[in-house]
Write a protein that holds these residues in place. Structure first.
Motif: not given
Length: 154
Positions: A35-44, A116-129, A22-26
């Motif tokens: 903090d009113q249960f605000v959701i933040t990205w804490q690890y990248v 929440v675990l987020l993973v991704g690419y900086r290119e379209a249609n690269k991720i698959t099920e 992956y190009d990115f994971a967070s």
């Protein structure tokens, strides 16, 4: 989070990103009630900049907020086809990290979404099920103390 938990989460993110390519994971977590249960990205891992530190979401808003609220994974094969240009400002992590193909996975603790675990690419249609079968196997149903439930997308 304890310092040792922080080290484990960061090392796990780095390992996931490098093992699958992956190009990115967070990781995002909800902050305390004061903090009113605000959701933040804490690890990248693989970030382009530090903007993720300023992103604060409510339940149901943004990728992390939607996954928190529904408890269901989110798969975006091609941001340009699935999200209208006018809607993208609602997904600041996509814009700031220039993600084009991504998935967000709820992390459970006692049957409640706590991360929440987020993973991704900086290119379209690269991720698959099928890639998520590989991710699920890599995680072994766990991310630190959290449970990863079956990764299926509707």
């Amino acid at each position: 989070m304890t310092n040792s938990a922080s080290i484990i989460y960061q090392a796990t993110l780095d390992h996931i990103r490098e093992a699958i390519g992956y190009d990115f994971a967070s990781l995002a977590f909800a902050q305390s009630a004061k903090d009113q249960f605000v959701i933040t990205w804490q690890y990248v891992s693989g970030n382009l900049n530090e903007r993720y530190k300023r992103i604060q979401l409510q339940s149901g808003k943004g990728i992390a907020g939607m996954v928190f609220k529904t408890g269901k994974p989110m798969l975006v094969l091609d941001v340009s086809e699935q999200l209208a240009q006018s809607e993208r400002f609602q997904y600041p992590i996509i814009v700031s990290e220039r993600l084009c193909s991504l998935a967000a996975i709820p992390l459970f603790e006692l049957d409640r979404v706590t991360g929440v675990l987020l993973v991704g690419y900086r290119e379209a249609n690269k991720i698959t099920e099928s890639e998520f079968v590989e991710l699920e196997q890599l995680l072994g149903g766990k991310f630190g103390d959290f449970e990863v439930k079956e990764l299926t997308f509707n």
